[in-house]
Scaffold this motif. Structure first.
Motif, PDB file in Angstrom:
ATOM      1  N   GLY A 172      46.155 -29.699 -74.321  1.00 54.16           N
ATOM      2  CA  GLY A 172      47.313 -28.938 -74.292  1.00 54.16           C
ATOM      3  C   GLY A 172      47.031 -28.004 -72.794  1.00 54.16           C
TER       4      GLY A 172
ATOM      5  N   SER B 226      43.986 -28.615 -81.406  1.00 51.94           N
ATOM      6  CA  SER B 226      44.495 -29.244 -79.964  1.00 51.94           C
ATOM      7  C   SER B 226      44.446 -28.217 -78.937  1.00 51.94           C
ATOM      8  N   ASN B 227      43.847 -27.211 -78.867  1.00 46.34           N
ATOM      9  CA  ASN B 227      43.821 -26.045 -77.827  1.00 46.34           C
ATOM     10  C   ASN B 227      42.354 -25.558 -77.704  1.00 46.34           C
TER      11      ASN B 227
ATOM     12  N   TRP C 251      41.397 -32.645 -80.356  1.00 48.86           N
ATOM     13  CA  TRP C 251      42.226 -33.475 -79.469  1.00 48.86           C
ATOM     14  C   TRP C 251      41.421 -34.147 -78.436  1.00 48.86           C
TER      15      TRP C 251
ATOM     16  N   PRO D  27      51.907 -27.995 -80.225  1.00 53.81           N
ATOM     17  CA  PRO D  27      50.823 -28.926 -80.888  1.00 53.81           C
ATOM     18  C   PRO D  27      49.758 -27.807 -81.720  1.00 53.81           C
ATOM     19  N   GLY D  28      49.945 -27.857 -82.994  1.00 61.47           N
ATOM     20  CA  GLY D  28      48.898 -26.881 -83.783  1.00 61.47           C
ATOM     21  C   GLY D  28      49.461 -26.651 -85.147  1.00 61.47           C
TER      22      GLY D  28
END
Length: 320
Positions: free
Chosen positions: A242, A87-88, A48, A147-148
């Motif tokens: 995130g 995302s993280n 991301w 998100p993931g």
């Protein structure tokens, strides 16, 4: 269609130790494998933050059997790192050593049986929550706000809006570094806040979640509330990773960051979000070094201001 020289598609049955462009050899025998292996694969497009270096190797297995065979042959010779939506995650600019494993559509299925959902590790959280809603299964709504994918949720005990994976997980299937497939219970995962006992060099391939009977309309309304809350409070339409830091006991990370005067602070192309101070964003041309350096400076200022040592929630991987 001809494959690029640095990509192997094993449907063609290439011989073992075929050379890749630049004289690089595949790390294992490729005979009988059906997935896709790429040497020196760019990862920025897969995360991301849209920053970071390349993977030494990127493997996209055709299915579970393909993944097991690949890891059996690799037999721990190289480190492995599973990658979901990215995302993280901060992928450092020097790239990731060993093999990054990307689980695609073959690992994204969702099956509902009564109040139990069996989900592939590649299934997106929003789809898990939607499948549960449609089946009248309550308890998965919080996944709408993360998100993931399931693999990442299980590994990190992902959570949001007062719930976490530990509240709903029954067990999960994991392929270990040597290719051994194991089923681990929630108890064996030894969950704590955003942490599990899973070994880094293992790959979650599926998980079972248990909910409770619920009204689909009420479940949908809660999912809509979560979606609206995220939209209003988080910089969702930026290149971000995130929540940056874990909430310390009795504290909110964003409030500590704000109190330390870090809102809007920049280093290179990285910035502390004006909208939510526990989010770092890539304003356009940030390197991963910019993003990580900014996070460390935020940590320093928070400690100087409040005496609280923030802990990274975002994973940072690879070579500096």
């Amino acid at each position: 269609m001809t494959q690029p020289d640095d990509v192997w598609n094993w449907d063609s049955g290439e011989a073992p130790d075929c050379e890749v462009e630049g004289g690089v050899r595949a790390p294992i025998s490729t005979s009988g494998l059906r997935g896709r292996l790429t040497h020196d694969a760019p990862l920025a497009k897969l995360v991301w933050f849209k920053s970071g270096g390349h993977a030494d190797w990127l493997f996209e297995p055709a299915d579970l059997d393909d993944l097991i065979l690949f890891l059996e042959r690799l037999d721990g010779a190289l480190p492995i790192m599973p990658l979901g939506l990215g995302s993280n995650l901060i992928v450092r600019d020097g790239g990731v050593p060993g093999v990054v494993i990307k689980l695609g559509k073959p690992f994204a299925g969702i099956e509902v049986d009564g109040m139990t959902l069996t989900c592939g590790a590649g299934a997106h959280g929003i789809l898990v929550a939607s499948a549960a809603r449609d089946a009248g299964v309550a308890g998965m709504e919080f996944m709408r706000g993360i998100p993931g994918t399931v693999g990442g949720f299980v590994r990190m005990n992902g959570g949001a809006y007062g719930r976490e994976v530990a509240d709903v997980l029954i067990d999960c299937d994991v392929v270990m570094q040597d290719g051994n497939l194991m089923r681990l219970t929630k108890r064996e995962l030894a969950y704590s806040y955003r942490h599990s006992a899973l070994h880094d060099n293992s790959v979650v391939v599926s998980a079972r979640f248990e909910g409770e009977p619920g009204d689909p309309e009420a479940i949908g309304a809660e999912m809509d509330r979560i979606a609206e809350a995220r939209e209003n409070s988080q910089p969702l339409r930026t290149k971000t990773g995130g929540s940056t830091f874990k909430n310390p006991p009795g504290e909110k990370a964003w409030a500590l960051v704000d109190k330390a005067g870090c809102r809007g602070m920049t280093i290179g192309g990285a910035q502390v979000s004006e909208k939510h101070t526990n989010f770092l964003i890539n304003t356009g041309d940030a390197t991963s070094a910019d993003i990580e350096t900014l996070g460390e400076e935020v940590k320093r200022r928070v400690y100087e201001n409040s005496g609280v040592e923030l802990e990274w929630e975002i994973r940072r991987v690879g070579r500096p």
